[in-house]
Scaffold this motif. Sequence first.
Motif, PDB file in Angstrom:
ATOM      1  N   SER B  40       1.323  -0.978  -0.193  1.00 53.44           N
ATOM      2  CA  SER B  40       0.046   0.199  -0.454  1.00 53.44           C
ATOM      3  C   SER B  40       1.204   1.458   0.161  1.00 53.44           C
ATOM      4  O   SER B  40       0.560   2.565  -0.058  1.00 53.44           O
ATOM      5  CB  SER B  40      -1.020   0.237   1.186  1.00 53.44           C
ATOM      6  N   ILE B  41       2.418   1.189   0.431  1.00 62.39           N
ATOM      7  CA  ILE B  41       2.990   2.472   0.586  1.00 62.39           C
ATOM      8  C   ILE B  41       3.437   2.599  -1.167  1.00 62.39           C
ATOM      9  O   ILE B  41       3.307   3.776  -1.621  1.00 62.39           O
ATOM     10  CB  ILE B  41       3.946   2.166   0.838  1.00 62.39           C
ATOM     11  N   ASP B  42       3.349   1.252  -1.858  1.00 65.80           N
ATOM     12  CA  ASP B  42       3.951   1.377  -3.073  1.00 65.80           C
ATOM     13  C   ASP B  42       2.464   2.637  -3.751  1.00 65.80           C
ATOM     14  O   ASP B  42       2.726   3.053  -5.701  1.00 65.80           O
ATOM     15  CB  ASP B  42       4.037   0.173  -3.452  1.00 65.80           C
ATOM     16  N   ALA B  43       1.304   1.295  -3.315  1.00 69.39           N
ATOM     17  CA  ALA B  43       0.141   1.989  -4.005  1.00 69.39           C
ATOM     18  C   ALA B  43      -0.088   3.493  -4.184  1.00 69.39           C
ATOM     19  O   ALA B  43      -0.751   4.156  -5.104  1.00 69.39           O
ATOM     20  CB  ALA B  43      -1.160   1.846  -3.705  1.00 69.39           C
ATOM     21  N   ILE B  44       0.737   4.538  -2.458  1.00 72.65           N
ATOM     22  CA  ILE B  44       0.157   5.245  -2.465  1.00 72.65           C
ATOM     23  C   ILE B  44       1.127   6.398  -4.016  1.00 72.65           C
ATOM     24  O   ILE B  44       0.990   7.528  -4.256  1.00 72.65           O
ATOM     25  CB  ILE B  44       0.034   5.983  -0.895  1.00 72.65           C
TER      26      ILE B  44
END
Lengths: 319, 85
Positions: B40-44
Motif C-alpha cells: 500500500s505504500i507503493d500504491a500511494i
Amino acid sequence: MSEAPLWTRISERGSSVGLRFAVACYRTFGRPVTLVIVHLIISYFYLTDGPGRRASLAYLRRVHELSGRGGDEPGHWQSFLHYRMFALSIFDRVAFWLGRGDEFVLDFNGEELFERVIADGRGAIIVGSHLGSFDSMRLLAHRAGVVVNVLMFTDHAPLLNSIFAELSPDAEMHVIRADPSSMKTAFEVRSRIERGELVAILADRIEPGDRGSLYRTDFLGHPADFPTGAFLLATLFGCPVVHMVGLRRDAHRYEITAELLSEGTAVSRKDRRRHIEELVERYAARLEHFCLDEPYQWFNYFDFWSEEHGVEPPVRKAA
Amino acid sequence: MTNRDEILRTVQDILVAEFELDRASVKLETHLVDELDLDSIDAIDLAVRLEEKSGHALEEEELKALETVNDIVELVFAKLDGSRA
C-alpha cells in the motif's frame, strides 16, 4: 479512539458562547479577570466530564509510574491541574492570536537546525503533538517569516478554528484540509514540500483516514497505536522530518524544541516500511520524554492505549 | 495521455523508473500484489505520481480495488474520458 477529544466534546456541548465570552473578556478586562473566568469554565468541564477525567487520571498514573519520582499516586487534584493546563493553553492561544505574542518570551532549542532546514529549501514535515502549544511554534514561524501549512481535519475543532479565524484572518498559516478518502491530500502536501515549505502534522491522534495505517509501539511503558501518515509522506517525498514541541514554562515563557528525526535521505523500496516504523518509534520516544517533563501539558483526554483499532501492521496490503 | 496504450506506457515508465521493475514484467494482466509485490505504500506512491501525470486525483477506495495493471489503466482512462465528456 473511544472518546471524542476534549474540544470536540466542548463543541458538542455548546460552549462556544463560553469561549467567545472569554475572548471578549480578554479584550475588555484583560488578563487577570479572564483568568478567573477561564478557571470557572474549566471547573465546569472537569466536573461534568467523567470519561475524560478517568482517561486523564490513567495517563497521569502511567507517567507517575515511569518517572520514578515516588510520592503519592496522582489523584483528582492532579487530574484537575491537567484540565486547568488545557485552559491556560487556550488562554495563551487567544493571547497569541489577539496579536499579543510580544508578551511572550520564546526560548528556542534547535534554532540552527530549524534555520538550516529552511535554508536548504527541501521543505520538511514538522511532526507535532498535542503536548504543549503548537501555536507557540506558529508564532515562531511567523517571526521567522516562513510559511507553515497545517494538515488538519476540518470537521475537527471547528469551534476553536472559527473563533481564531475571526480573530486573526490574515495569519501566516495555510490549512491543508485532510480528506481521508482521497490521494489529493498527499499530492497537496507534496507540492508544498517541493516549494520548500513546511507542512505540520500532529502525529499523536488517530484521525478517520489513519485507520488502515497504524503502528503499535511502546509509549509510557505500554503499547499504543500511532498513525504512520506523516512519516509515510516524508519517506515517499524524501524530505526531512523535524519533531517540534512548545512547552509552557510559565505565564509568559514558552520553550520550543526542534529536533531532527530524519534527514530525509532516499530509502530503498524494500526498506521503506521498516524506516517508517523506526520513525514512529523515535517520535514516540521523544514524545514520552517531553510528557515526563511536563505531564500536565499533554492534551489527549481519551484512552490513548485503547486496543479498539486492533493490532495492525503499519500499512495494509494494497489488495 | 489520451488512449489506453499511452496510459500503459506511463504506468510502465513510473514502475520502471521509480520502482526498479523490469519493463517486460509489467503487462496488462500482471497482478500488482502477487506478481509485482507492490504494497500500500507503493500504491500511494503510484497514485501521487499518476495524479501528477494525469491531473486526476485517485480516491482511496479506488486504489484498494486495483488488482492488475489493467485496472490502473482502465481507472485512469475512465477519469480522463470523464473529464473530456
